[in-house]
Enzyme design. Structure first.
Site, mmCIF file in Angstrom:
data_model
loop_
_atom_site.group_PDB
_atom_site.id
_atom_site.type_symbol
_atom_site.label_atom_id
_atom_site.label_comp_id
_atom_site.label_asym_id
_atom_site.label_seq_id
_atom_site.Cartn_x
_atom_site.Cartn_y
_atom_site.Cartn_z
ATOM 1 N N GLY A 106 21.064 2.327 -0.923
ATOM 2 C CA GLY A 106 20.705 3.672 -1.352
ATOM 3 C C GLY A 106 21.357 4.788 -0.564
ATOM 4 O O GLY A 106 21.045 5.958 -0.766
ATOM 5 N N HIS A 107 22.264 4.481 0.334
ATOM 6 C CA HIS A 107 22.858 5.512 1.208
ATOM 7 C C HIS A 107 24.369 5.347 1.239
ATOM 8 O O HIS A 107 24.888 4.713 2.144
ATOM 9 C CB HIS A 107 22.299 5.372 2.619
ATOM 10 N N PHE A 108 25.093 5.809 0.421
ATOM 11 C CA PHE A 108 24.926 6.530 -0.825
ATOM 12 C C PHE A 108 25.201 5.567 -1.974
ATOM 13 O O PHE A 108 25.824 4.541 -1.764
ATOM 14 C CB PHE A 108 25.854 7.733 -0.851
#
Length: 144
Positions: free
Chosen positions: A45-47
Site C-alpha cells: 500500500g505504499h505506494f
C-alpha cells in the site's frame, strides 16, 4: 559483549526486526545491514504502483541498528530480562528512496551516553554508498 549476544538481546522479532547483520560495534558506534525483501507487507500500500520503503520504517531500521544495538553493547552485563528500551527523539532527513529488494547499511556514531540515555548521529547508505537518510536518534535504556 559479543555481536551474537547483542542480536540475541534485541527486543524485536519478525516481521518487525530490521537488523540482518551487525558488522561492527564498539563504544563509539555501530554498523549493520538490512535487506528490504520485496514481499514485506507494507509495500502493498505504499505506494500502489511504485512502492517505496516508508520513512518510519527507515527510521526504525536506523534506530534498531544504530541506537539499540549500540545501547545493548554499552549497557553490557547490566542488561536483563526486565530491561526496557525506548525511543525518545528523532530528527531524520530523507534524501533518496529505498526500493523493495534494496540492501542498506546503517552507520551510527555516539554523540553521548549518560544516565542510560544514548544519542547518536546516524546515516543510512544504499548499495551504491549514497546517503539515503541521515540525522540524530536518541533513546533510553532502563535497567533494573
Amino acid at each position: 559483549m559479543e555481536v551474537s549476544e547483542i542480536l540475541k538481546n534485541l527486543p524485536y522479532s519478525a516481521p518487525f526486526l530490521f537488523v540482518e547483520e551487525l558488522l561492527h560495534v564498539d563504544k563509539n558506534g555501530a554498523t549493520g545491514t538490512f535487506t528490504f525483501d520485496k514481499v514485506l507487507d507494507f509495500y502493498k500500500g505504499h505506494f500502489k504502483k511504485k512502492p517505496v520503503t516508508p520513512g518510519v520504517i527507515l527510521t526504525e531500521t536506523m534506530a534498531q541498528i544504530g541506537l539499540v544495538c549500540l545501547g545493548i553493547f554499552l549497557v553490557g552485563d547490566e542488561l536483563n530480562s526486565e530491561s526496557q528500551i525506548g525511543l525518545t527523539s528523532t530528527q531524520i532527513e530523507f534524501l533518496k528512496p529505498v526500493l523493495p529488494g534494496e540492501k542498506v547499511t546503517v552507520i551510527s556514531e555516539k554523540v553521548y551516553f549518560r544516565f542510560n540515555k544514548l544519542k547518536c548521529k546516524v546515516k543510512m547508505l544504499n548499495e551504491n554508498s549514497e546517503i539515503v537518510c541521515e540525522g540524530t536518534i536518541a533513546g533510553i535504556i532502563k535497567v533494573k
